[in-house]
Design an enzyme around this catalytic site. Structure first.
Site, PDB file in Angstrom:
ATOM      1  N   MET A 100      65.069 -37.769  71.328  1.00 15.94           N
ATOM      2  CA  MET A 100      66.057 -38.025  70.265  1.00 15.94           C
ATOM      3  C   MET A 100      66.308 -36.742  69.491  1.00 15.94           C
ATOM      4  SD  MET A 100      65.254 -41.752  68.869  1.00 15.94           S
ATOM      5  CE  MET A 100      65.215 -43.124  70.021  1.00 15.94           C
TER       6      MET A 100
ATOM      7  N   ASP B  66      59.939 -29.968  68.437  1.00 17.17           N
ATOM      8  CA  ASP B  66      60.157 -28.551  68.115  1.00 17.17           C
ATOM      9  C   ASP B  66      58.801 -27.845  68.209  1.00 17.17           C
ATOM     10  OD1 ASP B  66      63.108 -28.461  67.100  1.00 17.17           O
ATOM     11  OD2 ASP B  66      62.224 -30.247  66.238  1.00 17.17           O
TER      12      ASP B  66
ATOM     13  N   GLY C 251      68.665 -33.966  58.243  1.00 19.62           N
ATOM     14  CA  GLY C 251      69.528 -35.143  58.181  1.00 19.62           C
ATOM     15  C   GLY C 251      70.053 -35.561  59.539  1.00 19.62           C
ATOM     16  N   ALA C 252      71.152 -36.353  59.526  1.00 16.92           N
ATOM     17  CA  ALA C 252      71.648 -37.025  60.736  1.00 16.92           C
ATOM     18  C   ALA C 252      70.452 -37.725  61.388  1.00 16.92           C
ATOM     19  CB  ALA C 252      72.338 -36.052  61.691  1.00 16.92           C
TER      20      ALA C 252
ATOM     21  N   HIS D 192      67.533 -40.065  62.908  1.00 17.82           N
ATOM     22  CA  HIS D 192      67.397 -40.981  64.049  1.00 17.82           C
ATOM     23  C   HIS D 192      65.957 -41.487  64.058  1.00 17.82           C
ATOM     24  CE1 HIS D 192      65.374 -37.562  65.832  1.00 17.82           C
ATOM     25  NE2 HIS D 192      66.465 -36.819  65.678  1.00 17.82           N
TER      26      HIS D 192
ATOM     27  N   HIS E  47      63.012 -39.021  63.425  1.00 19.33           N
ATOM     28  CA  HIS E  47      62.724 -38.710  62.022  1.00 19.33           C
ATOM     29  C   HIS E  47      62.006 -39.893  61.357  1.00 19.33           C
ATOM     30  CE1 HIS E  47      66.572 -36.231  62.561  1.00 19.33           C
ATOM     31  NE2 HIS E  47      65.704 -35.322  62.171  1.00 19.33           N
TER      32      HIS E  47
ATOM     33  N   SER F   4      69.371 -34.976  66.517  1.00 16.76           N
ATOM     34  CA  SER F   4      70.626 -35.130  65.765  1.00 16.76           C
ATOM     35  C   SER F   4      71.792 -34.597  66.591  1.00 16.76           C
ATOM     36  CB  SER F   4      70.549 -34.367  64.447  1.00 16.76           C
ATOM     37  OG  SER F   4      69.401 -34.758  63.738  1.00 16.76           O
TER      38      SER F   4
HETATM   39  P1  AMP Z   1      65.448 -31.720  62.187  1.00 13.20           P
HETATM   40  O1  AMP Z   1      66.185 -32.643  61.279  1.00 13.20           O
HETATM   41  O2  AMP Z   1      66.010 -31.650  63.558  1.00 13.20           O
HETATM   42  O3  AMP Z   1      65.170 -30.380  61.558  1.00 13.20           O
HETATM   43  O4  AMP Z   1      64.026 -32.390  62.388  1.00 13.20           O
HETATM   44  C1  AMP Z   1      63.201 -32.717  61.292  1.00 13.20           C
HETATM   45  C2  AMP Z   1      61.831 -33.054  61.824  1.00 13.20           C
HETATM   46  O5  AMP Z   1      61.929 -34.150  62.717  1.00 13.20           O
HETATM   47  C3  AMP Z   1      61.205 -31.894  62.615  1.00 13.20           C
HETATM   48  O6  AMP Z   1      59.820 -31.834  62.320  1.00 13.20           O
HETATM   49  C4  AMP Z   1      61.458 -32.304  64.047  1.00 13.20           C
HETATM   50  O7  AMP Z   1      60.521 -31.764  64.954  1.00 13.20           O
HETATM   51  C5  AMP Z   1      61.297 -33.811  63.938  1.00 13.20           C
HETATM   52  N1  AMP Z   1      61.969 -34.477  65.063  1.00 13.20           N
HETATM   53  C6  AMP Z   1      63.234 -34.275  65.511  1.00 13.20           C
HETATM   54  N2  AMP Z   1      63.483 -35.015  66.609  1.00 13.20           N
HETATM   55  C7  AMP Z   1      62.336 -35.704  66.871  1.00 13.20           C
HETATM   56  C8  AMP Z   1      61.947 -36.629  67.872  1.00 13.20           C
HETATM   57  N3  AMP Z   1      62.773 -37.013  68.847  1.00 13.20           N
HETATM   58  N4  AMP Z   1      60.690 -37.131  67.819  1.00 13.20           N
HETATM   59  C9  AMP Z   1      59.832 -36.741  66.841  1.00 13.20           C
HETATM   60  N5  AMP Z   1      60.138 -35.885  65.858  1.00 13.20           N
HETATM   61  C10 AMP Z   1      61.369 -35.353  65.871  1.00 13.20           C
END
Ligand code: AMP
Length: 296
Positions: free
Chosen positions: A201, A167, A48-49, A51, A54, A203
Site C-alpha cells: 500500500m 521504506d 497524508g493520503a 491508507h 498508515h 499513497s
Molecule cells: P508516508 O506518508 O508515505 O511518508 O508514510 C508514513 C509512514 O507510513 C512511513 O513510516 C511509511 O513507511 C509508513 N507506510 C507507508 N506505506 C506503508 C505500508 N504499506 N505498510 C506499512 N507502513 C507504511
C-alpha cells in the site's frame, strides 16, 4: 486549534473519543505541555493520503501508548523532483475522518511556512547509508527527511515513534538520526501492509489506473520469486534477473534492484544470513518502491 465535535449536542452517555486537530506549533506544544505529562506518547509521522498501511501504524501505537499523535505534512524538502511533489495526493478531509474513526488522539497538520519559518542551513550526511538506492537516485531526499523529522521530534517529544518497513532505507536513516542525536525515544518498525494482490500500500498507488494497479502487483510477485531464487542459489545476479524479467513483463521500468545487508544497506556479501532485496521502478509515471527481507 479546531475541535471537531460540539459538546452541547453530545448525549451524556456518549463515549466518543475526540481527535483534536492543530496546525500551529505553539498551540500544539501548549496542549501537550498541559495534558500529556506522564503519558506514553506514540507518534506516527505521515505525508497524508492515508491508507491501511498508515492506519496500521496508528493501531500499533494505540496498543502501547496513552496518547497517539499523527502528523500530516508533505515535506517539500524531501522531494528532489518538483513534479512528484506537485502531484503528491492530498486528501485531508478523508484523512481526518479515517483518523477519527480509528480514535487517533491528536492530529498535527502544519503548513510549510509553519515548519520552515526560516531557511534551514543545516545539512545531514548519513554517509554510505544515503549513497545507495533511494539516497543515490533521490539526492537530498534523506537530508529533507532528517530535517523535518528532527523538527517534528522536537515538537511532539514522543516516547515511541512508528515507521513502516516499506521504506526500509528510511528506517535505517531514522535509526541513525535517533541514535546519533540522542533523541530520547524508542523506534518501532512495522511490517508492510499489502493489498490482497501483494502490492505494498502506498499513497502514490492512488495515481495508478485500474490496469496499473493490477500490473504493479508484479513488483511483490517479482520480489517473492527473487527471494526463492536467492534462497536456492545465493546468486545475486540470477535473483536480480528473475525480478527484472517479471516486472518488465508488466511494463514496469526498473530504477534499481539491490540486494543489500539489512544493517549497512551496502551490497550483501554472499555468506550473510539475512539480506534485503530492495526495488524501485516506474509505472504510468508513478515511482513505486518495495522490499523483502530474506532469511538464508
Ligand atoms: P508516508 O506518508 O508515505 O511518508 O508514510 C508514513 C509512514 O507510513 C512511513 O513510516 C511509511 O513507511 C509508513 N507506510 C507507508 N506505506 C506503508 C505500508 N504499506 N505498510 C506499512 N507502513 C507504511
Amino acid at each position: 486549534m479546531k475541535i471537531k465535535y460540539n459538546f452541547d449536542v453530545l448525549p451524556f452517555s456518549c463515549s466518543l473519543q475526540l481527535m483534536l486537530v492543530f496546525d500551529k506549533i505553539a498551540a500544539f506544544k501548549d496542549h501537550l505541555n498541559q495534558y500529556s505529562k506522564g503519558s506514553i506518547i506514540g507518534f506516527v509521522p505521515t505525508m497524508g493520503a492515508l491508507h491501511e498501511g498508515h492506519l496500521h501504524l496508528v493501531s500499533e501505537a494505540k496498543k502501547s501508548c496513552n496518547i497517539v499523535v499523527v502528523s500530516i505534512f508533505v515535506n517539500p524538502l524531501q522531494f528532489n523532483n518538483s513534479s512528484d511533489f506537485d502531484k503528491y495526493p492530498i486528501t485531508i478531509e478523508k484523512d481526518k475522518a479515517l483518523l477519527e474513526e480509528i480514535k487517533c488522539d491528536l492530529l498535527f497538520i502544519p503548513n510549510a511556512t509553519e515548519i520552515y519559518s526560516q531557511k534551514t542551513r543545516l545539512k545531514f550526511d548519513f554517509g554510505t547509508l544515503e549513497q545507495v538506492m533511494e539516497g543515490k537516485f533521490r539526492p537530498g531526499h534523506f537530508n529533507g527527511v532528517a530535517i523535518v523529522l528532527s523538527k517534528l521530534f522536537h515538537i511532539v517529544s514522543p516516547t515511541i515513534v512508528y515507521f513502516g518497513q516499506k521504506d526500509f532505507q528510511q528506517c535505517a536513516v531514522v535509526k541513525t538520526l535517533i541514535e546519533d542525536l540522542s533523541f530520547n525515544m524508542k523506534m518501532i518498525t512495522v511490517p508492510t501492509v499489502r493489498e490482497a494482490s501483494g502490492l505494498a500500500m502506498s499513497s502514490r498507488n492512488q495515481r495508478l489506473s485500474q490496469e496499473g494497479l493490477s500490473k504493479a502487483s508484479s513488483i511483490f510477485a517479482g520480489l517473492s520469486q527473487g527471494m526463492q531464487v536467492l534462497k536456492e542459489t545465493r546468486n545475486k545476479t540470477k535473483t536480480k534477473e528473475q525480478i527484472q524479467k517479471i516486472v518488465e513483463a508488466a511494463c514496469i521500468e526498473v530504477e534499481y534492484i539491490e540486494i543489500a545487508d539489512p544493517k549497512t544497506l551496502l551490497p550483501a556479501d554472499t555468506d550473510l544470513r539475512q539480506m534485503v532485496i530492495c526495488f524501485a521502478g516506474f509505472l504510468e509515471g508513478v515511482r513505486l518502491i518495495d522490499n523483502i527481507v530474506v532469511d538464508l
